[in-house]
Write a protein that holds these residues in place. Sequence first.
Motif, PDB file in Angstrom:
ATOM      1  N   MET A 183       0.829  -1.209   0.000  1.00  0.00           N
ATOM      2  CA  MET A 183       0.000   0.000   0.000  1.00  0.00           C
ATOM      3  C   MET A 183       0.866   1.263   0.000  1.00  0.00           C
ATOM      4  O   MET A 183       0.635   2.207  -0.754  1.00  0.00           O
ATOM      5  N   TYR A 184       1.880   1.240   0.894  1.00  0.00           N
ATOM      6  CA  TYR A 184       2.780   2.386   1.024  1.00  0.00           C
ATOM      7  C   TYR A 184       3.515   2.645  -0.290  1.00  0.00           C
ATOM      8  O   TYR A 184       3.578   3.783  -0.775  1.00  0.00           O
ATOM      9  N   LYS A 185       4.034   1.579  -0.877  1.00  0.00           N
ATOM     10  CA  LYS A 185       4.773   1.718  -2.144  1.00  0.00           C
ATOM     11  C   LYS A 185       3.845   2.145  -3.284  1.00  0.00           C
ATOM     12  O   LYS A 185       4.230   2.926  -4.156  1.00  0.00           O
ATOM     13  N   ALA A 186       2.615   1.623  -3.248  1.00  0.00           N
ATOM     14  CA  ALA A 186       1.633   1.994  -4.276  1.00  0.00           C
ATOM     15  C   ALA A 186       1.321   3.490  -4.182  1.00  0.00           C
ATOM     16  O   ALA A 186       1.199   4.180  -5.214  1.00  0.00           O
ATOM     17  N   CYS A 187       1.207   3.979  -2.947  1.00  0.00           N
ATOM     18  CA  CYS A 187       0.915   5.404  -2.745  1.00  0.00           C
ATOM     19  C   CYS A 187       2.074   6.271  -3.240  1.00  0.00           C
ATOM     20  O   CYS A 187       1.856   7.344  -3.832  1.00  0.00           O
ATOM     21  N   ILE A 188       3.302   5.810  -2.988  1.00  0.00           N
ATOM     22  CA  ILE A 188       4.469   6.555  -3.481  1.00  0.00           C
ATOM     23  C   ILE A 188       4.446   6.579  -5.013  1.00  0.00           C
ATOM     24  O   ILE A 188       4.728   7.616  -5.635  1.00  0.00           O
ATOM     25  N   ALA A 189       4.082   5.447  -5.610  1.00  0.00           N
ATOM     26  CA  ALA A 189       3.993   5.378  -7.078  1.00  0.00           C
ATOM     27  C   ALA A 189       2.935   6.359  -7.601  1.00  0.00           C
ATOM     28  O   ALA A 189       3.153   7.046  -8.611  1.00  0.00           O
ATOM     29  N   VAL A 190       1.803   6.459  -6.887  1.00  0.00           N
ATOM     30  CA  VAL A 190       0.742   7.408  -7.276  1.00  0.00           C
ATOM     31  C   VAL A 190       1.288   8.836  -7.233  1.00  0.00           C
ATOM     32  O   VAL A 190       1.052   9.638  -8.152  1.00  0.00           O
ATOM     33  N   CYS A 191       2.026   9.145  -6.157  1.00  0.00           N
ATOM     34  CA  CYS A 191       2.583  10.502  -6.000  1.00  0.00           C
ATOM     35  C   CYS A 191       3.552  10.838  -7.133  1.00  0.00           C
ATOM     36  O   CYS A 191       3.492  11.928  -7.718  1.00  0.00           O
ATOM     37  N   TYR A 192       4.440   9.907  -7.447  1.00  0.00           N
ATOM     38  CA  TYR A 192       5.404  10.150  -8.526  1.00  0.00           C
ATOM     39  C   TYR A 192       4.697  10.251  -9.886  1.00  0.00           C
ATOM     40  O   TYR A 192       5.070  11.073 -10.721  1.00  0.00           O
ATOM     41  N   SER A 193       3.673   9.429 -10.084  1.00  0.00           N
ATOM     42  CA  SER A 193       2.906   9.489 -11.348  1.00  0.00           C
ATOM     43  C   SER A 193       2.239  10.850 -11.502  1.00  0.00           C
ATOM     44  O   SER A 193       2.240  11.447 -12.583  1.00  0.00           O
ATOM     45  N   ALA A 218      -6.821  14.934 -16.769  1.00  0.00           N
ATOM     46  CA  ALA A 218      -6.241  13.838 -15.953  1.00  0.00           C
ATOM     47  C   ALA A 218      -5.691  14.388 -14.637  1.00  0.00           C
ATOM     48  O   ALA A 218      -5.843  13.763 -13.575  1.00  0.00           O
ATOM     49  N   VAL A 219      -5.059  15.573 -14.698  1.00  0.00           N
ATOM     50  CA  VAL A 219      -4.514  16.190 -13.479  1.00  0.00           C
ATOM     51  C   VAL A 219      -5.645  16.518 -12.505  1.00  0.00           C
ATOM     52  O   VAL A 219      -5.549  16.238 -11.303  1.00  0.00           O
ATOM     53  N   VAL A 220      -6.712  17.086 -13.030  1.00  0.00           N
ATOM     54  CA  VAL A 220      -7.852  17.468 -12.167  1.00  0.00           C
ATOM     55  C   VAL A 220      -8.479  16.227 -11.523  1.00  0.00           C
ATOM     56  O   VAL A 220      -8.790  16.225 -10.324  1.00  0.00           O
ATOM     57  N   ILE A 221      -8.619  15.162 -12.309  1.00  0.00           N
ATOM     58  CA  ILE A 221      -9.281  13.938 -11.795  1.00  0.00           C
ATOM     59  C   ILE A 221      -8.402  13.224 -10.763  1.00  0.00           C
ATOM     60  O   ILE A 221      -8.886  12.778  -9.725  1.00  0.00           O
ATOM     61  N   THR A 222      -7.096  13.165 -11.050  1.00  0.00           N
ATOM     62  CA  THR A 222      -6.220  12.385 -10.155  1.00  0.00           C
ATOM     63  C   THR A 222      -5.758  13.174  -8.924  1.00  0.00           C
ATOM     64  O   THR A 222      -5.157  12.601  -8.021  1.00  0.00           O
ATOM     65  N   ARG A 223      -6.044  14.455  -8.895  1.00  0.00           N
ATOM     66  CA  ARG A 223      -5.554  15.270  -7.773  1.00  0.00           C
ATOM     67  C   ARG A 223      -6.053  14.793  -6.404  1.00  0.00           C
ATOM     68  O   ARG A 223      -5.250  14.689  -5.464  1.00  0.00           O
ATOM     69  N   PRO A 224      -7.350  14.510  -6.237  1.00  0.00           N
ATOM     70  CA  PRO A 224      -7.797  14.010  -4.922  1.00  0.00           C
ATOM     71  C   PRO A 224      -7.123  12.685  -4.539  1.00  0.00           C
ATOM     72  O   PRO A 224      -6.797  12.468  -3.369  1.00  0.00           O
ATOM     73  N   ILE A 225      -6.897  11.828  -5.549  1.00  0.00           N
ATOM     74  CA  ILE A 225      -6.228  10.541  -5.271  1.00  0.00           C
ATOM     75  C   ILE A 225      -4.796  10.805  -4.805  1.00  0.00           C
ATOM     76  O   ILE A 225      -4.308  10.211  -3.849  1.00  0.00           O
ATOM     77  N   PHE A 226      -4.150  11.762  -5.492  1.00  0.00           N
ATOM     78  CA  PHE A 226      -2.778  12.132  -5.125  1.00  0.00           C
ATOM     79  C   PHE A 226      -2.733  12.657  -3.698  1.00  0.00           C
ATOM     80  O   PHE A 226      -1.852  12.281  -2.909  1.00  0.00           O
ATOM     81  N   LEU A 227      -3.683  13.541  -3.340  1.00  0.00           N
ATOM     82  CA  LEU A 227      -3.688  14.125  -1.992  1.00  0.00           C
ATOM     83  C   LEU A 227      -3.891  13.054  -0.925  1.00  0.00           C
ATOM     84  O   LEU A 227      -3.217  13.075   0.110  1.00  0.00           O
ATOM     85  N   ALA A 228      -4.796  12.137  -1.207  1.00  0.00           N
ATOM     86  CA  ALA A 228      -5.044  11.044  -0.255  1.00  0.00           C
ATOM     87  C   ALA A 228      -3.799  10.171  -0.126  1.00  0.00           C
ATOM     88  O   ALA A 228      -3.390   9.808   0.988  1.00  0.00           O
ATOM     89  N   ALA A 229      -3.162   9.856  -1.273  1.00  0.00           N
ATOM     90  CA  ALA A 229      -1.960   8.999  -1.257  1.00  0.00           C
ATOM     91  C   ALA A 229      -0.820   9.686  -0.508  1.00  0.00           C
ATOM     92  O   ALA A 229      -0.142   9.061   0.313  1.00  0.00           O
ATOM     93  N   LEU A 230      -0.636  10.984  -0.765  1.00  0.00           N
ATOM     94  CA  LEU A 230       0.450  11.725  -0.113  1.00  0.00           C
ATOM     95  C   LEU A 230       0.225  11.807   1.400  1.00  0.00           C
ATOM     96  O   LEU A 230       1.174  11.653   2.184  1.00  0.00           O
ATOM     97  N   SER A 231      -1.025  12.038   1.797  1.00  0.00           N
ATOM     98  CA  SER A 231      -1.342  12.109   3.232  1.00  0.00           C
ATOM     99  C   SER A 231      -1.066  10.755   3.899  1.00  0.00           C
ATOM    100  O   SER A 231      -0.537  10.699   5.009  1.00  0.00           O
ATOM    101  N   TYR A 232      -1.415   9.670   3.194  1.00  0.00           N
ATOM    102  CA  TYR A 232      -1.165   8.323   3.732  1.00  0.00           C
ATOM    103  C   TYR A 232       0.340   8.076   3.886  1.00  0.00           C
ATOM    104  O   TYR A 232       0.793   7.573   4.913  1.00  0.00           O
ATOM    105  N   VAL A 233       1.095   8.487   2.849  1.00  0.00           N
ATOM    106  CA  VAL A 233       2.557   8.302   2.905  1.00  0.00           C
ATOM    107  C   VAL A 233       3.133   9.080   4.090  1.00  0.00           C
ATOM    108  O   VAL A 233       3.997   8.574   4.822  1.00  0.00           O
TER     109      VAL A 233
END
Lengths: 169, 129
Positions: free
Chosen positions: B1-11, B104-119
């Motif tokens: 999960m942690y690594k997946a979230c980091i991958a989301v952030c880098y993406s 794509a940036v607008v749609i993935t932004r909430p996912i990015f924020l959630a992933a970054l907060s989790y990391v």
Amino acid sequence: MSPMPDDKSNVTQEELDSLQRPSPGTDLTGIRSALERRSKRFKYCWLTLMGITLSYLIAYFVGLIDPFMPAAATGLVVDNQLHQVRFLLAFVMVTVGTTALSFDWRVEEIFVISAWVQAYFVVTAMVRQWRSGADEALLPSIAMLSILLTIFSLLITLIIEERKRKTDL
Amino acid sequence: MYKACIAVCYSFAILLLALFALIVSDSGFTPASNSGAFLLQDLTTIRIWIVIAGALAFAWKVNRKEPRGLTVTVLTVLAWIMFLEDFMVLDSILFVAEHPVARAVVITRPIFLAALSYVALQQWELDIA
């Protein structure tokens, strides 16, 4: 029936002191005692920061700082709105910082985060003033930026003092 | 999960860089109003540098095996502040997200924020452990 053993006799004074000592993060020590444990420089920096915050709040609501804001130079509503959002965020930071100091919990980390946020505000405000400021707006721009930079330098001093304190402990 | 979230952030960071390259090179990205032109250029440029610096700082600390909880927390707070600024103020004056990359940036932004907060939360636990 045999009498209950006297539990108190088995507890040492050291253990009692340890039990009575509040655990970190749950001790609401209050700002005064938190400042007393820190250096004079930390105390004065914190008081200056609070003084600036209070003065800024008064000046904002009285309308004294209106001519110094980017909106005065650009005439854009969006600049005013952006300032309002940052104004709110700055007070959230002050609240979080004061709470952290009151509980004596992760003070350095909270100030580091606040300093980075302040750095973001300073850089974006600087660029904004530089790009949109007219020549006659130079003095208000410098005044506004000097306030932001003063807050930033006070935060840096607080971090340095807190780090020194941690090293000395 | 942690690594997946980091991958989301880098993406997301890569996606932002691609969007920035498009904004610089493509004249099709125009602000919704002329008055927002400076804001679009200035804020986007500053934020791109923050993204680059943040990604590099994180990679550097991973490489050197240093504690990075504070770094990630600072980046998370900045990301949330930028989101608040955009959501509350800037959306109306910046570009309309018609381009697929912008969308794509607008749609993935909430996912990015959630992933970054989790990391950030996970990183504190890892640093303490």
